[in-house]
Design a protein around this motif. Structure first.
Motif, short mmCIF file in Angstrom:
data_model
loop_
_atom_site.label_atom_id
_atom_site.label_comp_id
_atom_site.label_asym_id
_atom_site.label_seq_id
_atom_site.Cartn_x
_atom_site.Cartn_y
_atom_site.Cartn_z
N ASN A 104 0.85 -1.19 0.00
CA ASN A 104 0.00 0.00 0.00
C ASN A 104 0.89 1.24 0.00
O ASN A 104 1.65 1.48 0.93
CB ASN A 104 -0.90 0.00 1.23
CG ASN A 104 -2.01 1.03 1.12
OD1 ASN A 104 -1.91 2.00 0.39
ND2 ASN A 104 -3.07 0.82 1.87
N ALA A 105 0.78 2.03 -1.07
CA ALA A 105 1.66 3.19 -1.23
C ALA A 105 1.16 4.43 -0.51
O ALA A 105 1.85 5.45 -0.49
CB ALA A 105 1.83 3.50 -2.72
N ALA A 106 -0.03 4.34 0.10
CA ALA A 106 -0.56 5.50 0.82
C ALA A 106 0.35 5.82 2.00
O ALA A 106 0.62 4.93 2.82
CB ALA A 106 -1.97 5.21 1.30
N PRO A 107 0.79 7.08 2.15
CA PRO A 107 1.70 7.44 3.25
C PRO A 107 0.97 7.85 4.52
O PRO A 107 1.48 8.65 5.30
CB PRO A 107 2.47 8.61 2.65
CG PRO A 107 1.48 9.29 1.77
CD PRO A 107 0.61 8.18 1.20
N PHE A 108 -0.22 7.29 4.75
CA PHE A 108 -1.01 7.65 5.93
C PHE A 108 -1.87 6.45 6.32
O PHE A 108 -2.04 5.51 5.54
CB PHE A 108 -1.89 8.87 5.66
CG PHE A 108 -2.57 8.84 4.31
CD1 PHE A 108 -3.70 8.08 4.08
CD2 PHE A 108 -2.05 9.58 3.26
CE1 PHE A 108 -4.32 8.04 2.85
CE2 PHE A 108 -2.66 9.56 2.00
CZ PHE A 108 -3.79 8.79 1.80
N LYS A 109 -2.41 6.46 7.54
CA LYS A 109 -3.18 5.33 8.06
C LYS A 109 -4.66 5.40 7.71
O LYS A 109 -5.28 4.38 7.42
CB LYS A 109 -3.02 5.25 9.59
CG LYS A 109 -1.62 4.88 10.05
CD LYS A 109 -1.58 4.77 11.56
CE LYS A 109 -0.20 4.34 12.04
NZ LYS A 109 -0.15 4.21 13.53
N ASP A 110 -5.21 6.60 7.76
CA ASP A 110 -6.65 6.72 7.57
C ASP A 110 -7.00 6.99 6.10
O ASP A 110 -6.25 6.62 5.20
CB ASP A 110 -7.21 7.82 8.48
CG ASP A 110 -6.41 9.12 8.36
OD1 ASP A 110 -5.49 9.19 7.53
OD2 ASP A 110 -6.73 10.06 9.10
N THR A 111 -8.12 7.63 5.86
CA THR A 111 -8.58 7.91 4.51
C THR A 111 -8.41 9.39 4.19
O THR A 111 -8.76 10.24 5.00
CB THR A 111 -10.06 7.51 4.36
OG1 THR A 111 -10.20 6.13 4.69
CG2 THR A 111 -10.55 7.74 2.94
N LYS A 112 -7.89 9.68 3.00
CA LYS A 112 -7.68 11.06 2.59
C LYS A 112 -8.37 11.32 1.25
O LYS A 112 -8.41 10.44 0.39
CB LYS A 112 -6.18 11.36 2.44
CG LYS A 112 -5.35 11.14 3.69
CD LYS A 112 -5.59 12.19 4.74
CE LYS A 112 -4.63 12.02 5.92
NZ LYS A 112 -4.89 13.01 7.00
N ALA A 113 -8.87 12.53 1.10
CA ALA A 113 -9.49 12.92 -0.17
C ALA A 113 -8.45 12.92 -1.28
O ALA A 113 -7.30 13.33 -1.09
CB ALA A 113 -10.13 14.29 -0.05
N LEU A 114 -8.85 12.44 -2.44
CA LEU A 114 -7.95 12.40 -3.59
C LEU A 114 -7.72 13.80 -4.15
O LEU A 114 -8.66 14.55 -4.36
CB LEU A 114 -8.54 11.51 -4.68
CG LEU A 114 -7.81 11.52 -6.03
CD1 LEU A 114 -6.45 10.84 -5.90
CD2 LEU A 114 -8.64 10.84 -7.10
N THR A 115 -6.44 14.11 -4.37
CA THR A 115 -6.08 15.34 -5.09
C THR A 115 -5.05 14.96 -6.14
O THR A 115 -4.35 13.94 -6.01
CB THR A 115 -5.47 16.41 -4.17
OG1 THR A 115 -4.23 15.92 -3.62
CG2 THR A 115 -6.42 16.77 -3.03
#
Length: 244
Positions: free
Chosen positions: A205-216
């Motif tokens: 998982n390449a997301a650099p955070f734990k929770d959910t973030k809005a796509l930009t």
């Protein structure tokens, strides 16, 4: 004599009921349910796989697979107690994360106050594959088909061995994108079911955070994933065609 006979039947019926402890700590006595409201997509799919789909009289908007015509009680984050009660279920089955989502905080209490049995399964966003097995085995108890549940669990293990044997040597960078439309999409972080699926398949998982973030656009460029995983309805929502 007749009263004694009926009392004996009731006692035998009660004794044969499976006593299943839900994720909320409440034990529910279940005996061959005929009218079930199954909340959460995975609950519906598991009941189908156990061959008990004919018992489902209602679900939420997520319970569309396998393809079916089961009546929907509405959005999974806004479950209507009145709508569920109107289906006259002898059992409502849902997951802890669904019952805790959105405006659902009092739904379980309202249903139980109306005399309806509610079995709360463990949350779908924790536990990974072991969590799936736990929920499946609980449903096997509900329908008194433990062998069918055990067989499906074994098939999961066989499939995962094959997946593990074919994992890429270098894990690709992947993100899970949940989209309603081109202007409303979120990247799922490293906590939850999406992360478990990516990891099980051999990705990272390449997301650099734990929770959910809005796509930009900036976030997507910064992450620079090798692959993006989406739901089919998400593709439809953003107007991306699968065959283009």
């Amino acid at each position: 004599m007749k009263k004694a006979f009926l009392s004996t039947l009731l006692l035998l019926s009660s004794a044969s009921a499976a006593q299943i402890k839900g994720a909320d700590g409440v034990t529910v006595g279940v005996s061959n349910p005929k009218r079930v409201v199954a909340l959460n997509a995975t609950t519906v799919e598991m009941i189908y796989r156990l061959g008990k789909q004919k018992t489902i009289v209602g679900t939420d908007v997520s319970g569309v697979y396998p393809l079916n015509k089961i009546p929907s009680v509405g959005h999974w984050a806004q479950l209507p107690a009145e709508g569920i009660i109107s289906l006259k279920p002898d059992l409502v089955i849902g997951t802890a994360d669904n019952f805790a989502a959105g405006k659902n905080g009092t739904v379980v209490q309202q249903l139980r106050a109306a005399g309806i049995k509610v079995l709360v399964l463990p949350a779908t966003d924790t536990g990974g594959l072991n969590g799936v097995k736990t929920r499946l085995n609980m449903l096997g108890q509900v329908y008194n088909v433990p062998n069918a549940a055990a067989s499906l669990t074994k098939s999961f293990d066989t499939t995962m061995k094959a997946v593990t044997a074919n994992k890429p040597k270098k894990a690709p960078k992947v993100i899970f994108l949940y989209a309603h439309s081109a202007s409303d999409a979120s990247i799922y972080g490293t906590e939850g079911g999406a992360n478990e699926l990516i990891t099980l398949a051999g990705g990272k998982n390449a997301a650099p955070f734990k929770d959910t973030k809005a796509l930009t656009a900036e976030a997507l460029v910064a992450i620079n994933p090798d692959a993006i995983v989406m739901l089919e309805r998400g593709l439809d929502g953003v107007g991306v065609w699968k065959d283009c």
